[in-house]
Design a protein around this motif. Structure first.
Motif, PDB file in Angstrom:
ATOM      1  N   SER A   1      11.325   0.040  -1.117  1.00 47.31           N
ATOM      2  CA  SER A   1      12.318  -0.873  -1.673  1.00 47.31           C
ATOM      3  C   SER A   1      12.632  -2.087  -0.809  1.00 47.31           C
ATOM      4  N   GLU A   2      12.187  -2.134   0.438  1.00 48.60           N
ATOM      5  CA  GLU A   2      12.509  -3.305   1.252  1.00 48.60           C
ATOM      6  C   GLU A   2      11.261  -3.991   1.787  1.00 48.60           C
ATOM      7  N   THR A   3      10.213  -3.974   0.978  1.00 46.89           N
ATOM      8  CA  THR A   3       8.994  -4.684   1.357  1.00 46.89           C
ATOM      9  C   THR A   3       8.581  -5.580   0.211  1.00 46.89           C
ATOM     10  N   LYS A   4       8.020  -6.733   0.563  1.00 51.39           N
ATOM     11  CA  LYS A   4       7.472  -7.550  -0.509  1.00 51.39           C
ATOM     12  C   LYS A   4       6.121  -6.948  -0.902  1.00 51.39           C
ATOM     13  N   ILE A   5       5.547  -7.446  -1.948  1.00 43.06           N
ATOM     14  CA  ILE A   5       4.279  -6.915  -2.434  1.00 43.06           C
ATOM     15  C   ILE A   5       3.169  -7.533  -1.596  1.00 43.06           C
ATOM     16  N   GLU A   6       2.707  -6.758  -0.593  1.00 42.92           N
ATOM     17  CA  GLU A   6       1.730  -7.281   0.358  1.00 42.92           C
ATOM     18  C   GLU A   6       0.307  -6.801   0.106  1.00 42.92           C
ATOM     19  N   THR A   7       0.142  -5.804  -0.748  1.00 36.38           N
ATOM     20  CA  THR A   7      -1.193  -5.256  -1.027  1.00 36.38           C
ATOM     21  C   THR A   7      -1.253  -4.816  -2.493  1.00 36.38           C
ATOM     22  N   PRO A   8      -2.448  -4.667  -3.031  1.00 33.33           N
ATOM     23  CA  PRO A   8      -2.548  -4.106  -4.382  1.00 33.33           C
ATOM     24  C   PRO A   8      -1.930  -2.704  -4.451  1.00 33.33           C
ATOM     25  N   GLU A   9      -2.014  -1.959  -3.360  1.00 36.14           N
ATOM     26  CA  GLU A   9      -1.447  -0.610  -3.338  1.00 36.14           C
ATOM     27  C   GLU A   9       0.080  -0.640  -3.457  1.00 36.14           C
ATOM     28  N   SER A  10       0.728  -1.604  -2.778  1.00 33.51           N
ATOM     29  CA  SER A  10       2.189  -1.674  -2.889  1.00 33.51           C
ATOM     30  C   SER A  10       2.596  -2.098  -4.298  1.00 33.51           C
ATOM     31  N   ALA A  11       1.817  -2.981  -4.927  1.00 37.17           N
ATOM     32  CA  ALA A  11       2.109  -3.351  -6.323  1.00 37.17           C
ATOM     33  C   ALA A  11       1.958  -2.133  -7.221  1.00 37.17           C
ATOM     34  N   TYR A  12       0.928  -1.320  -6.984  1.00 37.84           N
ATOM     35  CA  TYR A  12       0.706  -0.108  -7.776  1.00 37.84           C
ATOM     36  C   TYR A  12       1.883   0.868  -7.618  1.00 37.84           C
ATOM     37  N   LEU A  13       2.300   1.118  -6.365  1.00 38.95           N
ATOM     38  CA  LEU A  13       3.397   2.062  -6.138  1.00 38.95           C
ATOM     39  C   LEU A  13       4.714   1.551  -6.719  1.00 38.95           C
TER      40      LEU A  13
END
Length: 174
Positions: free
Chosen positions: A61-73
């Motif tokens: 919840s406190e990270t920007k979308i830095e990877t395709p994996e974070s966008a997926y999660l």
């Protein structure tokens, strides 16, 4: 600077926001990557003195979308938040995403309804009627409509300073 991924719901009154908060607080899920995520819910007032509830899942919840994996999660968590929203106590409108707190005050929502293009926006039918029943909304749950959620998006040019530098070089006209 933190980028908060959350579900933000405008509930109107304080009691409604507290009930909404209790519905989500400490709910947890096991994600597809095996990690657990637990919700933290908090209430606050906007400048119009309406009450909101912010539901922030842990771990992302406190990270920007830095990877395709974070966008997926984040998208997976977004879907889980919307599923749990279907059984929540009453609210007026809600949205899942990055930095969605107070995305529109109640008065702004009613006055500027022609700009409501947010995928994932859920409206109480009463609010939907007040803004003229836009046909772009679909049924969400009894008493609610929505613009279906499209998930979170990874944008490499926003995440990588190296790619930004390369693009800037391309933009320089020699």
């Amino acid at each position: 600077m933190g980028w908060i991924f959350s579900l933000s719901a405008e509930c109107g009154g304080k009691t409604a926001a507290e009930e909404f908060s209790h519905h989500f607080d400490k709910v947890y899920w096991v994600l597809s990557n095996g990690c657990q995520s637990q919700c933290r819910a908090e209430i606050f007032q906007d400048i119009e003195e309406n009450w909101w509830c912010r539901v922030s899942p842990s771990g992302i919840s406190e990270t920007k979308i830095e990877t395709p994996e974070s966008a997926y999660l984040m998208t997976e968590l977004g879907i889980l938040l919307y599923q749990h929203l279907r059984s929540s106590p009453p609210f007026r409108y809600a949205l899942v995403g990055v930095e969605v707190d107070e995305f529109r005050t109640y008065d702004e929502l009613l006055q500027d309804s022609s700009t409501l293009t947010f995928p994932g926006l859920v409206l109480a039918e009463m609010v939907w009627q007040m803004i003229g029943l836009p046909q772009t909304f679909r049924p969400f749950s009894p008493g609610y409509v929505w613009k279906p959620y499209e998930g979170e998006v990874y944008k490499p040019l926003m995440a990588s300073s190296e790619l930004k530098r390369k693009l800037n070089e391309l933009l320089i006209v020699g």
